[in-house]
Each structure stands twice: as C-alpha cells, then as structure tokens.
Scaffold this motif. Structure first.
Motif, PDB file in Angstrom:
ATOM      1  N   ALA A  55     -11.426  -1.572  -9.175  1.00  0.00           N
ATOM      2  CA  ALA A  55     -10.857  -1.531 -10.520  1.00  0.00           C
ATOM      3  C   ALA A  55     -11.702  -2.318 -11.515  1.00  0.00           C
ATOM      4  N   ASN A  56     -12.519  -3.234 -10.989  1.00  0.00           N
ATOM      5  CA  ASN A  56     -13.417  -4.016 -11.837  1.00  0.00           C
ATOM      6  C   ASN A  56     -14.841  -3.469 -11.828  1.00  0.00           C
ATOM      7  N   LEU A 113      -7.556  -5.134  -1.349  1.00  0.00           N
ATOM      8  CA  LEU A 113      -8.667  -5.955  -1.849  1.00  0.00           C
ATOM      9  C   LEU A 113      -9.779  -5.069  -2.403  1.00  0.00           C
ATOM     10  N   ALA A 114     -10.074  -3.999  -1.673  1.00  0.00           N
ATOM     11  CA  ALA A 114     -11.127  -3.083  -2.129  1.00  0.00           C
ATOM     12  C   ALA A 114     -10.720  -2.390  -3.431  1.00  0.00           C
ATOM     13  N   MET A 171     -11.500   5.389   4.845  1.00  0.00           N
ATOM     14  CA  MET A 171     -12.413   4.924   5.893  1.00  0.00           C
ATOM     15  C   MET A 171     -13.414   3.937   5.284  1.00  0.00           C
ATOM     16  N   LEU A 172     -12.933   2.713   5.070  1.00  0.00           N
ATOM     17  CA  LEU A 172     -13.724   1.692   4.386  1.00  0.00           C
ATOM     18  C   LEU A 172     -14.551   0.831   5.331  1.00  0.00           C
ATOM     19  N   ASN A 173     -14.186   0.798   6.615  1.00  0.00           N
ATOM     20  CA  ASN A 173     -14.875  -0.090   7.550  1.00  0.00           C
ATOM     21  C   ASN A 173     -14.663   0.421   8.972  1.00  0.00           C
ATOM     22  N   GLN A 174     -15.313  -0.203   9.915  1.00  0.00           N
ATOM     23  CA  GLN A 174     -15.237   0.242  11.312  1.00  0.00           C
ATOM     24  C   GLN A 174     -13.811   0.213  11.844  1.00  0.00           C
ATOM     25  N   TRP A 234       0.831  -1.207   0.000  1.00  0.00           N
ATOM     26  CA  TRP A 234       0.000   0.000   0.000  1.00  0.00           C
ATOM     27  C   TRP A 234       0.868   1.260   0.000  1.00  0.00           C
ATOM     28  N   SER A 235       2.073   1.185   0.570  1.00  0.00           N
ATOM     29  CA  SER A 235       2.927   2.370   0.634  1.00  0.00           C
ATOM     30  C   SER A 235       3.339   2.854  -0.751  1.00  0.00           C
TER      31      SER A 235
END
Length: 301
Positions: free
Chosen positions: A254-255, A248-249, A172-175, A163-164
């Motif tokens: 991308a799809n 993963l997100a 902020m994708l999830n809790q 990711w870097s």
C-alpha cells in the motif's frame, strides 16, 4: 527444513523409480525416497505411529488433541468460548471427539474430550459439559464430506480473522505459504452469523472441496484438516502465520513496495514435496514437544 532443496515427486502416485548406474555402467532402478526421507537427508524419521489396539490408538489421539489445544493457547488463538478441534474415532469413524464448551484451551486434558455422533448426541467421554453446538455442525459436515479428514481445527485467531475480511485466498508470497498451493486452499465466501444450521455446515464443507487442507471463512476465521491432529494443528498455525505475513505485505504494498510472487512452478514443486501426511505430521512435532515439556505432561489427564 528446506523442502525446496529436494527433487520433485507427485503426492498423488507411488514414488517413481530413480535410475542409477551399476558397476558395469548400466542403469538400474531403485525406489525414490519419500519427501520426508529426502528432507532428512535420507535418514528417515519414524513414521506416524501405529497401535495394536483401538484403545491405545484412541488414547494417543486424545493426548495429541489436548496438546494441540495447548499449542493454540500458547499462540493466542483463544477467544471466549469460540474454537474447536475434532478428531475422528479410530474404531467408530462415524463419531468424533471434540472439546467441552467453556474450558480454556490451555487447561484441556485427554480426559476432558467428548465423543459425539453425526446427529450431535454425546455418546462417550466426559459429558459433564456440552460440546459447542456451532462447532459440532461445522465439524460434523466436514467429517461427513471428507472421509480422509481425521482431524479438523477451527478457531477465531486474530490474523485469520483480519485476513478473512478480504474474502481472498492467501497469495504465494513465500516458501511456507506454498503448502496451501492450488486446491489445498479454499475460501468460504458466505457469512450468515454463528453456524446454527446443518445447511450452513454443509455449504462450508462443500467450499473446502475434496482436496482442501485449509480454508479462510469470510468474516470468521480459519479452518484446517489433516490425516492426524498433528497435521491439522500444524497447518492451522501455518495458515495463521501466513495471514499475518500477508497483512504485513499488504501494508508495504500500500506504500508502493511491489510484491514479487513465488513462480507457479516453484510453488507447485514445494507443495508436492511438503504436503504428504508424514512430512506434515513431523512439521507439528517441535511445537508438540515444546508444549509437552512446558505442561509437564498435564495434557494426559
């Protein structure tokens, strides 16, 4: 735990009073429970331990430090000689403990750690091996800039490295990732190779800022800090997992699958109810307990 199932409070101020009715229908004030008490349904877990002597406190910190390294080993964060944890000494806060160079995380014991000062001198502990020079420059700068940072963790974990490369903060994708909401997350946007100068360490510490809990180091990896080594360790495992989830997100997006982000108010709310030192200390305990069981106490050394 479900931090989002409890009321909002500010982590920057004392708990606010809560109004309750007495038998005459009049409102009376009572102290609001801490986030940890609210999460645990009002039955508070034990607080962060205190100790009658510096020696006992130091031994406890070093044993926790060894456990944190073993947690990292089990989770696959090793990469050759890279990676380090530092813990500020409880008696002499201008010094900190760190790991010896070239020893596998999964083998480290409390008795292996080296005490160094801000000038890089090894002044105590096990001096049979040197400390990591690049690690010293990073951790020394962080501890100087952040007196509240008792511990700091940095490794070259795989998802953090992946990711870097984007030089972007986690979304902020999830809790769970909301534990890094706002100023709690930073990105170090420079990369000059292995950190071998004090100036590079100082720039890195400045990028973390006064409130940063975790930072993404461009083309490098992750760094987290905490008021205990337990907190810094938990935040590192959380940030690494959050990088995995983000990747993963990104692949799904991308799809053509659209992302739905946590609303700002909800993200801030969850952060405020999960970022106090005792809650983050307790978040680390399941991994710590498991590792202590699996190594049969070998970390104590």
């Amino acid at each position: 735990m479900a931090p989002s199932a409890v009321p909002i409070t500010s982590i920057d101020s004392a708990p606010l009073p809560v109004k309750a009715a007495n038998t005459n229908g009049q409102e009376v004030s009572k102290k609001q429970k801490s986030p940890l008490e609210m999460i645990s349904q009002g039955v508070s877990l034990p607080g962060i331990p205190t100790f009658p002597s510096y020696a006992e406190h130091r031994q406890w910190m070093l044993e926790k430090m060894a456990l944190a390294f073993r947690v990292f080993a089990r989770k696959g964060y090793t990469e050759g000689m890279s990676g380090h944890i530092s813990v500020r000494d409880p008696e002499n806060p201008h010094t900190f403990w760190t790991n010896p160079l070239g020893v596998h995380f999964g083998l480290l014991k409390a008795s292996d750690m080296i005490l160094v000062d801000y000038d890089g001198n090894a002044i105590g502990g096990n001096r049979s091996r040197p400390a990591n020079a690049a690690g010293f420059l990073i951790h020394s700068a962080v501890h100087k800039a952040r007196p509240d940072a008792i511990a700091a963790c940095h490794t070259h974990s795989p998802y953090g490295k992946a990711w870097s490369t984007f030089c972007r903060p986690l979304e902020m994708l999830n809790q769970d990732v909301t534990y890094f909401h706002g100023d709690a997350q930073a990105v170090y946007k420079d990369f000059g190779g292995v950190v071998f100068t004090a100036e590079e360490g100082e720039r890195l510490a400045a990028a973390l800022g006064p409130k940063g809990k975790g930072m993404i180091l461009r083309n490098h990896g992750l760094l987290t800090v905490g008021g205990t080594v337990d907190e810094a360790c938990y935040l590192y495992t959380l940030m690494e997992r959050s990088c995995q989830v983000q990747l993963l997100a990104e692949a799904a997006a991308a799809n053509g699958v659209p992302k739905v982000f946590v609303p700002e108010e909800s993200a801030r709310y969850t952060f405020e109810m999960s970022s106090d030192p005792e809650t983050l200390y307790w978040e680390a305990q399941p991994d710590m307990q498991w590792e202590e069981h699996m190594c049969n106490g070998a970390h104590r050394g």
